[in-house]
Scaffold this active site. Structure first.
Site, PDB file in Angstrom:
ATOM      1  N   ASP A   1       3.013  -5.359 -13.104  1.00  0.00           N
ATOM      2  CA  ASP A   1       2.168  -5.939 -14.139  1.00  0.00           C
ATOM      3  C   ASP A   1       2.982  -6.299 -15.378  1.00  0.00           C
ATOM      4  O   ASP A   1       2.891  -7.412 -15.898  1.00  0.00           O
ATOM      5  CB  ASP A   1       1.028  -4.979 -14.496  1.00  0.00           C
ATOM      6  CG  ASP A   1       1.517  -3.548 -14.747  1.00  0.00           C
ATOM      7  OD1 ASP A   1       2.717  -3.278 -14.570  1.00  0.00           O
ATOM      8  OD2 ASP A   1       0.692  -2.703 -15.133  1.00  0.00           O
TER       9      ASP A   1
ATOM     10  N   ASP B   1      -3.709  -1.174   1.928  1.00  0.00           N
ATOM     11  CA  ASP B   1      -2.328  -1.148   2.384  1.00  0.00           C
ATOM     12  C   ASP B   1      -2.084  -0.045   3.416  1.00  0.00           C
ATOM     13  O   ASP B   1      -1.031  -0.029   4.040  1.00  0.00           O
ATOM     14  CB  ASP B   1      -1.380  -0.967   1.193  1.00  0.00           C
ATOM     15  CG  ASP B   1      -0.544  -2.210   0.937  1.00  0.00           C
ATOM     16  OD1 ASP B   1      -0.894  -3.266   1.492  1.00  0.00           O
ATOM     17  OD2 ASP B   1       0.449  -2.124   0.211  1.00  0.00           O
TER      18      ASP B   1
END
Length: 740
Positions: free
Chosen positions: A452, A141
């Site tokens: 998550d 990223d």
């Protein structure tokens, strides 16, 4: 042959004795709590004269109610704990195994050292799985040249490392961890032969060269700091080049596919942190390999055992489980925890107690790393086998890429040809998700920084999917844990904020969950979502209200001669004994019990408070979501203190001041309480309040040591101590005015 007649590939063990003990304890403790809460509530209906002000009584009552509610939620984890055993040797032949894509995410080479990241990449490439069915993707990223160059070097070194590991059955597949071990593990093959010794030395020398090249890139290369939020998409399939020698070209034929992915990021577009990176990987991989299963790994979580994929397939290939099984979760374990583990980084409570109980219901939540997930489960409700096959409808949900839509329809054979690589530029663009259901119904969900937790709850379990928890004797993955207090509290603040994001949204587990899953499963998710606000409010009340009342001679608890004193005594003793029992039953030590109590207090006072504040501020639009990376670069002095079992208090004043202030307040309260007991004979009516102050002081002794005794650089600065003392005095004065 009928598959049902074959021996099972896994077994589920239900410990009925543990279940009986847990449920009996729940019943008895519930009765005691009922009496305690009745005692508190009866205060408001009594008409006899009392000198106790109503406000402190009400605050303590609220804290006891919240902790009781939180405790009740945790009993869902203890309702039906199970453990599992797998038999990978019973799997089908290699040519019948499904393909696996490995997703690894990194974002900042300054905080996540490229050497560490590349070791994770290499260990994933070296999994014991057919190489033609294994594909490794790294999401960068930060868009850093250092990371891309590191990937190219990792490919070159892996051509030596992978054959060496397979030839000698090396279990630890991270070269750094393997070569830095104090001594070789006996189960890692035959170490007596001269061929092994010679080849090991050759591979070690090549690794040292590889490591130095990566460090040179780090010292002099572009770390991407100027373009982390503003760079174009770049996807590169790492392949052999003309400089490779004959050995490398031969070995490359048995290499897994390695792909570097840096999605496009622009300041004007939300990038959704790790969830956005994972969704970009999900799309890019669909037109390159399109494996039906995905392994998610953190960039510091290397493969410590090459058999994890085969162990996961023992569940995914079970015809009884497979239709509804979304993912197999392995525990997070760490290679660098000290013997004392002062920061409770072994996560014993989560992975040795809670997740086994979670598994006995509908399955554990997703932990962000170490999971094997079915790709189909991430595409959400629009992808049903019977319905929603209309390409137009799929484009509305998943975007305009024809190649990606083909992969969804199942009539597409993915490959790494240039046409597909060109398609990935569109799939990794920052505008691709505009007007689609990515992050809302498809892929990893965006409504929380804890992607998550939220994806496992709302995106999978609430849609009917199940999961299983597999905790084999040898850790399948090992990561780098935080070794200082600052990173621990920052990480805890982020997870607290992420859980509360869900709790205060329309997806609140106790409201959104029960119609879609079992109520016990909803209780587990509810605990994970709301524990920050329960802990911070309760701990702040218990660490201040009884103490302020003790300083002012106000009684909040029954006298020793009162029959209700036994109720309070029993509830406290029952709680700490239960915790100690679980610690000892999971083969931990008394010191670990103390460490867990201490870190729970520290996190509740600081991280849970700031995480809750952050979540509510985001909810009302006062601030944007943020995602802080924990630092994976070791500080030598901090590491020495950690290994010695000494707290490092080099952290923000926002963390230190509350902890120090409350400890000072409890020290003063305890001293005044002793004076009252000795000179005023108030032991009987003030015993519980004196004991609470004593307990807080003893459990937080490292803070007292950091303020008053230590002289090293990791101590609490004198300025913080003075500020905390002043805060305690102001708190006492305000409390006296309000309560009197």
């Amino acid at each position: 042959m009928d598959q049902s007649s074959n021996p099972p590939m896994h077994l589920c063990h239900v410990n009925r004795l543990t279940i009986f003990v847990n449920r009996t304890y729940t019943l008895i403790h519930s009765i005691a709590l009922s009496f305690l809460l009745y005692y508190r509530a009866s205060f408001f209906f009594s008409f006899h004269d009392t000198k106790t002000p109503i406000l402190p009584w009400l605050l303590v009552f609220a804290a006891e109610l919240l902790l009781s509610f939180e405790w009740l939620l945790t009993q869902a984890f203890r309702w039906r704990p199970v453990s599992r055993t797998v038999f990978p040797e019973r799997l089908p032949e290699d040519d019948k195994l499904p393909a696996v894509d490995v997703f690894i995410c990194t974002a900042d080479p300054e905080k996540e050292p490229p050497v560490l990241v590349m070791n994770t990449v290499i260990s994933a490439m070296a999994l014991d799985y057919p190489p033609e069915k294994l594909h490794v993707y790294l999401s960068d990223d930060g868009g850093a040249d250092v990371t891309l160059n590191g990937m190219r070097e990792a490919w070159r070194f892996a051509k030596w490392w992978i054959p060496f590991c397979k030839r000698y059955k090396i279990k630890c597949r991270s070269p750094k961890a393997y070569f830095s071990a104090a001594k070789d593990e006996g189960e890692d093959g035959n170490y007596g032969g001269s061929d092994f010794i010679q080849e090991r030395q050759t591979v070690k020398e090549k690794y040292e060269v590889f490591e130095e090249i990566i460090r040179e890139y780090t010292r002099h290369g572009d770390t991407g700091s100027s373009k982390r939020r503003d760079h174009s998409a770049l996807i590169e399939v790492i392949q052999k080049n003309s400089s490779d020698d004959a050995f490398e070209v031969t070995e490359a034929k048995n290499m897994p596919l390695l792909v570097y992915v840096s999605r496009e990021k622009r300041p004007s577009h939300a990038h959704h942190f790790k969830a956005g990176a994972l969704n970009a990987l999900l799309r890019v991989s669909s037109v390159i390999s399109n494996s039906p299963f995905i392994l998610g790994l953190d960039c510091d979580m290397y493969c410590n055992d090459p058999s994890s994929a085969r162990q996961a397939m023992c569940f995914h290939l079970d015809p009884k489980l497979s239709p509804s099984l979304a993912f197999v979760q392995f525990p997070q374990k760490f290679h660098n925890t000290s013997k004392n583990d002062i920061y409770d980084r072994q996560l014993r409570s989560i992975f040795s107690v809670l997740w086994q109980g979670f598994d006995g219901l509908q399955g554990p939540g997703m932990c962000g790393t170490g999971y094997y997930i079915k790709r189909l489960s991430l595409y959400g409700s629009p992808l049903n086998k019977e319905d929603h096959k209309d390409p137009i409808e799929l484009r509305q949900s998943f975007g305009l890429s024809n190649e990606f839509i083909k992969s969804l329809l199942g009539n597409y054979k993915a490959n790494a040809k240039m046409a597909q690589i060109a398609e990935t530029q569109q799939l990794a663009s920052c505008t691709y998700e505009d007007g689609t259901k990515w992050g809302e119904e498809a892929g990893f969900l965006y409504a929380s920084v804890a992607e998550d937790f939220f994806t496992g709850f709302a995106g999978l379990h609430c849609k009917g999917w199940d999961s299983v928890y597999c905790d084999p004797p040898r850790p399948q993955f090992l990561g780098s844990c935080t070794t200082n207090l600052n990173d621990l509290l920052v990480l805890a603040t982020r997870s607290s904020s992420g859980g509360l994001d869900v709790a205060i949204s329309k997806y609140c587990p106790l409201i959104y969950g029960p119609p879609k899953m079992s109520f016990l499963e909803s209780m587990c998710y509810a605990y994970l979502a709301i524990f920050p606000i329960c802990d911070f409010f309760s701990l702040w009340c218990f660490a201040t209200i009884p103490q302020l009342c003790l300083l002012n001679g106000i009684t909040l608890y029954p006298q020793v001669s009162n029959s209700y004193f036994l109720i309070f005594y029993f509830v406290f003793l029952s709680s700490v004994s239960r915790h100690l029992y679980e610690v000892l039953m999971t083969r931990a030590s008394l010191q670990e019990w103390i460490n867990e109590q201490r870190i729970w207090m520290m996190r509740a006072i600081t991280s849970c408070f700031y995480g809750s504040l952050d979540a509510f501020m985001k909810k009302i639009g006062m601030r944007e979501a943020s995602f802080f990376l924990t630092n994976k670069v070791d500080d030598i002095e901090q590491l020495k203190r950690y290994n010695m079992g000494v707290f490092d208090f080099q952290t923000s004043t926002l963390f230190l001041a509350p902890m120090a202030s409350l400890v000072i307040l409890n020290m003063a309260s305890f001293c005044v309480g002793i004076v009252r007991v000795i000179f005023l004979g108030e032991l009987e009516k003030m015993f519980i309040q004196v004991f609470i102050s004593f307990y807080v002081v003893v459990m937080n002794y490292p803070i007292i040591e950091g303020m008053l005794i230590r002289k090293d650089s990791g101590r609490i600065p004198t300025s913080i101590t003075l500020l905390s003392a002043l805060s305690s005095i102001i708190f006492y004065i305000l409390g006296s005015i309000i309560f009197m």
